[in-house]
Design a protein around this motif. Structure first.
Motif, mmCIF file in Angstrom:
data_model
loop_
_atom_site.group_PDB
_atom_site.id
_atom_site.type_symbol
_atom_site.label_atom_id
_atom_site.label_comp_id
_atom_site.label_asym_id
_atom_site.label_seq_id
_atom_site.Cartn_x
_atom_site.Cartn_y
_atom_site.Cartn_z
ATOM 1 N N VAL A 1 33.195 20.931 48.294
ATOM 2 C CA VAL A 1 32.323 21.217 47.154
ATOM 3 C C VAL A 1 32.694 20.333 45.970
ATOM 4 O O VAL A 1 33.861 20.212 45.595
ATOM 5 N N GLY A 2 31.698 19.719 45.390
ATOM 6 C CA GLY A 2 31.858 18.918 44.180
ATOM 7 C C GLY A 2 30.548 18.874 43.433
ATOM 8 O O GLY A 2 29.645 19.681 43.674
ATOM 9 N N TRP B 1 44.682 37.471 37.075
ATOM 10 C CA TRP B 1 44.003 36.435 37.847
ATOM 11 C C TRP B 1 43.550 35.250 36.997
ATOM 12 O O TRP B 1 43.063 34.262 37.546
ATOM 13 N N GLY B 2 43.721 35.306 35.701
ATOM 14 C CA GLY B 2 43.175 34.259 34.835
ATOM 15 C C GLY B 2 41.743 34.577 34.489
ATOM 16 O O GLY B 2 41.374 34.764 33.329
ATOM 17 N N GLU B 3 40.907 34.628 35.507
ATOM 18 C CA GLU B 3 39.531 35.112 35.391
ATOM 19 C C GLU B 3 39.295 36.097 36.526
ATOM 20 O O GLU B 3 39.820 35.924 37.634
ATOM 21 N N GLU C 1 41.561 30.063 42.879
ATOM 22 C CA GLU C 1 40.437 29.805 43.785
ATOM 23 C C GLU C 1 39.152 29.609 42.985
ATOM 24 O O GLU C 1 38.917 30.294 41.983
ATOM 25 N N ASN C 2 38.326 28.664 43.451
ATOM 26 C CA ASN C 2 37.030 28.438 42.827
ATOM 27 C C ASN C 2 35.996 29.401 43.404
ATOM 28 O O ASN C 2 35.853 29.502 44.636
ATOM 29 N N TYR D 1 38.239 37.594 47.768
ATOM 30 C CA TYR D 1 38.545 37.053 46.441
ATOM 31 C C TYR D 1 37.287 36.672 45.668
ATOM 32 O O TYR D 1 37.312 36.533 44.440
ATOM 33 N N LYS D 2 36.171 36.490 46.393
ATOM 34 C CA LYS D 2 34.913 36.149 45.727
ATOM 35 C C LYS D 2 34.165 37.392 45.254
ATOM 36 O O LYS D 2 33.327 37.310 44.350
#
Length: 510
Positions: free
Chosen positions: A358-359, A448-450, A418-419, A480-481
């Motif tokens: 993914v990009g 989790w940061g976010e 994770e993204n 996680y998503k």
């Protein structure tokens, strides 16, 4: 290879070769190509009489109409640039766009004139008679029908569309004749996918708003090919169904939400649509249940189109043969690049990523815009020196060239390293039977940061519990998503183009 005609040259050729053929139909009026050609010259001569510089903008604040296309063709013939304004905007937003483009003339629907605050400094004409104001048709008909032949060239700007402005003021994307026509001029007709091919026998319904490329571009494709364009003032399912049958429409462009409204209309299932060849859709993927319902009702081919204002619309598509009424993996994609279009998936440093990673989607195409009006810095940030346009969309590409969108880069959530792309989570949640709408954002979290949060609009009368929404998502995507929390609201904030304003939601929780 196609001939590199400008928009104005296409109109002249059709007026000469098939002048009696219908070009536009709108609310009972039929305009032939010969009449459209004459009216374009009248508009052009009226604009040139104003002694405004070549390249001046001509603004239109109104709903869909045949007059819009007359004015656009006339502006081109005068060497000027058509600039439609989103009529759903608030007065300050309209004022910003008019101040930015500084039009030589503004044509406005009477019921929208009250939104002109402050009043523009340019002359204003009304599309219909009202108690006060000069009428566009009277002004047009007072002009000479002689063709002034003052068109711009292939690389000159013909249309300026303003972007949605989800993160600030909109930018005016400048689309040239090349932008609007180049994908068909640079490849042979035989090389184009069947769903993308037009001919003079086609009849297109222009139901999407003309301030979007999906409205203006769809109408232009019809006029480019000498086809018939039936224009709808604004989307109404009853009226659209009438026009489909009355004019035996062959090509329809529509967003999935509007398609569902049509499918659910009680008359749809009893109507014979065998004349309809292709329904093109964009803006979002088509849910499987909707595809199944639509194929049962319309029985035609379906093609997904992907593009953006800055690419003059469609630059990739999912062909009808890739649609399966039973569903398949490719239906989760936007399809493949059209002939003449290059698509790359890039990392943050601009390096090309291998298949499956993914990009950011980057596009090099004849249809890319010339730039943002009066915004050289923004243009340079969007299009590099080699002509690659950074879309801001996150996606992966498979080995066969199919592109699978993840989300907007700026909306990506980083949780525990994770993204997570909100659109993927939203797709999992929206399938829940008690969910009418959903938006997913990242919120600050000490661990989790976010953390992933879902804001859900329940279906009418439903009272789902956060735990069942979270459990539903966990069965369909990685844990996680899945959302860590779920809130409920009666609606979601959207911009005038209908896009969810995740930025506004993030601000509520920060």
């Amino acid at each position: 290879m196609g001939e590199r005609r400008t928009i104005g040259q296409y109109l002249r050729a059709h007026a000469r070769d098939q002048g009696d053929a219908e070009a536009l139909v709108f609310e009972g009026e039929s305009i032939s190509y010969a009449l459209l050609d004459r009216r374009a010259s009248q508009v052009a001569n009226g604009l040139r009489a104003m002694a405004m510089p070549t390249g001046s903008r001509v603004a239109y604040l109104g709903k869909n109409s045949a007059a819009y296309f007359e004015i656009w063709m006339g502006a081109i013939r005068a060497g000027m640039v058509m600039t439609p304004v989103n009529w759903r905007l608030a007065p300050p937003e309209i004022a910003y766009i008019l101040a930015d483009c500084r039009p030589a003339l503004l044509v406005v629907d009477p019921e929208l004139a009250a939104r002109l605050d402050p009043a523009p400094s340019c002359p204003v004409l009304l599309t219909e008679a009202a108690s006060d104001g000069d009428l566009y048709a009277d002004w047009r008909d007072s002009q000479s029908e002689a063709d002034p032949h003052h068109d711009g060239g292939y690389e000159d700007v013909a249309l300026q569309l303003y972007t949605s402005g989800t993160t600030g003021n909109p930018n005016g994307a400048m689309l040239t004749n090349r932008s609007l026509l180049g994908l068909r001029d640079n490849v042979s007709q035989d090389a184009l996918p069947g769903w993308f091919v037009w001919s003079s026998r086609d009849v297109a319904l222009v139901a999407m708003p003309i301030f979007h490329i999906s409205g203006s571009g769809w109408g232009l494709w019809a006029l480019q090919h000498g086809a018939k364009a039936v224009v709808v003032r604004e989307f109404d399912p009853h009226r659209v169904l009438d026009l489909l049958v009355e004019h035996r429409i062959t090509k329809l462009m529509i967003v999935p939400t509007a398609l569902r409204i049509m499918c659910d209309h009680p008359r749809a299932a009893q109507t014979d649509f065998s004349f309809l060849e292709t329904i093109c859709y964009g803006g979002s993927m088509i849910p499987l249940d909707l595809l199944q319902q639509a194929i049962t009702i319309f029985g035609c081919g379906f093609a997904q189109m992907y593009g953006m204002t800055e690419t003059a619309g469609t630059i990739a598509g999912l062909a009808p043969e890739d649609h399966d009424v039973r569903g398949n993996d490719r239906m989760a994609s936007i399809g493949r690049a059209l002939p003449g279009v290059d698509i790359r998936i890039l990392d943050a440093d601009g390096h090309v990523l291998p298949a499956g990673e993914v990009g950011e989607v980057a596009i090099r195409s004849p249809s890319n815009m010339a730039g943002y009006f009066g915004r050289p810095d923004s243009t340079a940030q969007t299009i590099d020196a080699d002509g690659w346009l950074r879309t801001g969309d996150a996606a992966r590409m498979d080995a066969d060239g199919y592109v699978y969108l993840a989300d907007r880069i700026k909306d990506m959530i980083i949780t525990g390293g994770e993204n997570v792309y909100p659109a993927e989570v939203e797709k999992a949640i929206i399938s829940h039977p008690l969910v009418a709408d959903v938006a997913v954002i990242g919120v600050p979290d000490s661990k989790w940061g976010e953390a992933v949060k879902a804001i859900v609009v329940p279906t009418q009368g439903a009272e789902p519990q956060p735990s069942e929404i979270i459990a539903w998502a966990r069965k369909r995507i990685a844990a996680y998503k899945a959302p860590k929390s779920v809130d409920f609201q009666s609606d979601l904030p959207r911009n005038p183009s209908g896009k969810v304003l995740r930025r506004v939601l993030r601000d509520q929780y920060r």
